[in-house]
Design an enzyme around this catalytic site. Structure first.
Site, short mmCIF file in Angstrom:
data_model
loop_
_atom_site.label_atom_id
_atom_site.label_comp_id
_atom_site.label_asym_id
_atom_site.label_seq_id
_atom_site.Cartn_x
_atom_site.Cartn_y
_atom_site.Cartn_z
N MET A 1 -11.70 -5.54 5.12
CA MET A 1 -10.93 -4.59 5.92
C MET A 1 -10.65 -5.22 7.28
O MET A 1 -11.57 -5.72 7.94
CB MET A 1 -11.72 -3.29 6.14
CG MET A 1 -11.87 -2.38 4.94
SD MET A 1 -10.34 -1.81 4.14
CE MET A 1 -9.37 -1.19 5.50
N HIS B 1 -8.18 1.07 -4.37
CA HIS B 1 -9.16 0.92 -3.28
C HIS B 1 -9.84 2.26 -3.07
O HIS B 1 -9.26 3.20 -2.54
CB HIS B 1 -8.38 0.46 -2.03
CG HIS B 1 -9.22 0.28 -0.80
ND1 HIS B 1 -8.68 0.12 0.46
CD2 HIS B 1 -10.57 0.22 -0.63
CE1 HIS B 1 -9.65 -0.02 1.35
NE2 HIS B 1 -10.81 0.05 0.72
N MET C 1 -8.92 8.30 -0.75
CA MET C 1 -9.80 8.69 0.36
C MET C 1 -10.35 10.08 0.11
O MET C 1 -9.61 10.97 -0.30
CB MET C 1 -9.01 8.70 1.66
CG MET C 1 -8.35 7.38 2.00
SD MET C 1 -7.42 7.55 3.53
CE MET C 1 -6.75 5.90 3.68
N SER D 1 0.83 -1.20 0.00
CA SER D 1 0.00 0.00 0.00
C SER D 1 0.87 1.25 0.00
O SER D 1 1.63 1.50 0.94
CB SER D 1 -0.92 0.01 1.22
OG SER D 1 -1.47 1.31 1.34
N GLY E 1 1.04 -1.98 4.12
CA GLY E 1 1.56 -0.62 3.96
C GLY E 1 2.78 -0.42 4.82
O GLY E 1 3.92 -0.54 4.35
N SER E 2 2.56 -0.16 6.10
CA SER E 2 3.70 0.10 6.98
C SER E 2 4.66 -1.09 7.06
O SER E 2 5.87 -0.90 7.15
CB SER E 2 3.25 0.52 8.37
OG SER E 2 1.93 0.15 8.62
N MET F 1 -12.04 4.51 -1.24
CA MET F 1 -12.75 4.79 0.02
C MET F 1 -13.46 6.13 -0.17
O MET F 1 -13.12 7.14 0.45
CB MET F 1 -11.74 4.83 1.17
CG MET F 1 -11.31 3.44 1.61
SD MET F 1 -9.82 3.45 2.60
CE MET F 1 -8.60 3.49 1.31
N GLY G 1 -9.23 4.37 6.70
CA GLY G 1 -8.95 5.80 6.85
C GLY G 1 -7.51 6.11 7.14
O GLY G 1 -7.03 7.18 6.78
N PHE G 2 -6.81 5.17 7.74
CA PHE G 2 -5.42 5.43 8.12
C PHE G 2 -4.58 4.18 7.98
O PHE G 2 -5.08 3.08 8.19
CB PHE G 2 -5.33 5.91 9.58
CG PHE G 2 -6.26 7.05 9.88
CD1 PHE G 2 -5.90 8.36 9.57
CD2 PHE G 2 -7.50 6.81 10.43
CE1 PHE G 2 -6.76 9.41 9.82
CE2 PHE G 2 -8.38 7.86 10.68
CZ PHE G 2 -8.01 9.16 10.39
N GLY G 3 -3.29 4.39 7.66
CA GLY G 3 -2.34 3.28 7.69
C GLY G 3 -1.83 3.10 9.11
O GLY G 3 -2.12 3.91 10.00
N GLY G 4 -1.10 2.02 9.31
CA GLY G 4 -0.42 1.82 10.59
C GLY G 4 -1.30 1.45 11.77
O GLY G 4 -0.88 1.59 12.91
N ASP H 1 -4.71 3.68 -2.27
CA ASP H 1 -5.81 4.04 -1.37
C ASP H 1 -6.31 5.45 -1.66
O ASP H 1 -5.65 6.42 -1.32
CB ASP H 1 -5.34 3.98 0.09
CG ASP H 1 -5.13 2.56 0.56
OD1 ASP H 1 -6.11 1.78 0.53
OD2 ASP H 1 -4.00 2.23 0.97
N HIS I 1 -1.17 -1.33 -4.26
CA HIS I 1 -2.44 -0.94 -3.64
C HIS I 1 -2.50 0.58 -3.50
O HIS I 1 -1.64 1.19 -2.86
CB HIS I 1 -2.55 -1.62 -2.27
CG HIS I 1 -3.88 -1.49 -1.61
ND1 HIS I 1 -4.96 -2.28 -1.94
CD2 HIS I 1 -4.32 -0.66 -0.64
CE1 HIS I 1 -5.99 -1.95 -1.19
NE2 HIS I 1 -5.64 -0.96 -0.40
N ASP J 1 -6.87 -6.21 4.17
CA ASP J 1 -6.25 -4.88 4.18
C ASP J 1 -6.33 -4.26 5.57
O ASP J 1 -7.43 -4.00 6.08
CB ASP J 1 -7.00 -4.00 3.16
CG ASP J 1 -6.41 -2.61 3.02
OD1 ASP J 1 -5.34 -2.35 3.60
OD2 ASP J 1 -7.02 -1.79 2.30
N GLY J 2 -5.15 -4.02 6.14
CA GLY J 2 -5.08 -3.32 7.42
C GLY J 2 -4.33 -4.11 8.48
O GLY J 2 -4.78 -5.19 8.86
N GLY J 3 -3.19 -3.60 8.87
CA GLY J 3 -2.44 -4.22 9.96
C GLY J 3 -1.83 -5.57 9.63
O GLY J 3 -1.48 -6.34 10.53
C1 DX5 Z 1 -6.52 1.84 5.36
C2 DX5 Z 1 -6.05 1.51 3.96
C3 DX5 Z 1 -4.96 0.52 3.94
C4 DX5 Z 1 -3.68 0.99 4.61
C5 DX5 Z 1 -2.97 -0.24 5.10
O1 DX5 Z 1 -7.66 2.60 5.31
O2 DX5 Z 1 -7.11 0.99 3.18
O3 DX5 Z 1 -4.69 0.06 2.62
O4 DX5 Z 1 -2.84 1.72 3.77
O5 DX5 Z 1 -1.88 0.15 5.83
P1 DX5 Z 1 -1.21 -0.78 6.94
O6 DX5 Z 1 -0.71 -2.00 6.24
O7 DX5 Z 1 -0.12 0.07 7.50
O8 DX5 Z 1 -2.27 -1.11 7.95
ZN ZN Z 2 -6.58 -0.07 1.25
#
Ligand code: DX5
Ligand code: ZN
Length: 218
Positions: A138, A67, A38, A9, A198-199, A69, A143-146, A36, A34, A176-178
């Protein structure tokens, strides 16, 4: 045999050197990228949109896994298709006429994905499942990475895998996510085959991280 794929991501990349970050993950073997998008309405934050994706398209042959959002994504599907998205994933929660939206993505010659927030039940996609190329579960609130992976999503992946296999479908299951090197094996074991990270990819040495993920996915 289904293919296991990694979709780094870009949200977690260094936005001042995107081309370089993308090259790193592509050369290391990541198959998808990926992206994102938003809108500050469906989710609290605003990320990036068409001009950024259009510029990146010239720098990469990876599958662009977009993706969305955003509220009422139908308004923008033509544009995202035209700038080089390969997979367009919309949120079931953001579409009033989900079946129509899926049809439209296919008419544009793109793969259609449907994303579900953690709290949204799988029953929302029961009837459209045969029309969908990928379901994105999800594993954080978007809404946020990490953020931290929500543990109950592992059971949701298992339930979706049973639904897909039970109906003899080939639908990809993306999570997707964490997702991290520490939990990716259990996400895979539960039945997902497309991992967004992502992270866990872009924090540190992205190429090394991609290789480590791909090893776990092989
Ligand atoms: C969150 C995004 C994800 C995000 C994942 O709303 O849809 O794609 O970038 O980031 P990590 O892998 O850091 O959770
Ligand atoms: Zn995503």
């Amino acid at each position: 045999m289904r293919k296991n794929l990694l979709s780094p991501s870009l949200l977690a990349a260094d936005f001042s050197r995107l081309a370089e970050d993308i090259r790193n993950v592509e050369e290391a073997g990541a198959q998808y990228l990926h992206l994102d998008v938003m809108d500050g309405a469906f989710v609290p934050s605003i990320s990036f949109g068409m001009p950024v994706i259009q510029s990146l398209r010239k720098n990469s042959n990876m599958t662009f896994d977009v993706h969305l959002m955003i509220e009422d994504p139908d308004r923008y599907l033509d544009e995202f298709a035209a700038i080089g998205a390969d997979i367009l994933t919309v949120h079931a929660e953001a579409c009033t006429h989900l079946d129509r939206t899926i049809q439209k993505i296919h008419q544009l010659g793109k793969k259609a994905g449907v994303a579900l927030n953690p709290a949204t039940p799988l029953s929302v996609i029961e009837w459209v499942l045969p029309e969908v190329d990928m379901v994105l579960l999800m594993s954080v609130n978007p809404g946020f990475g990490g953020q931290k992976y929500i543990p109950y999503v592992t059971d949701k992946i298992r339930a979706l895998r049973a639904m897909v296999d039970g109906r003899g479908l080939e639908t990809d299951i993306e999570v997707d996510g964490g997702v991290s090197l520490a939990n990716v094996s259990s996400v895979l074991e539960a039945g997902a085959n497309v991992m967004v990270a992502g992270s866990a990819v872009f924090r540190g040495d992205a190429a090394e991280n991609v290789k480590a993920f791909l090893e776990k996915l092989s």
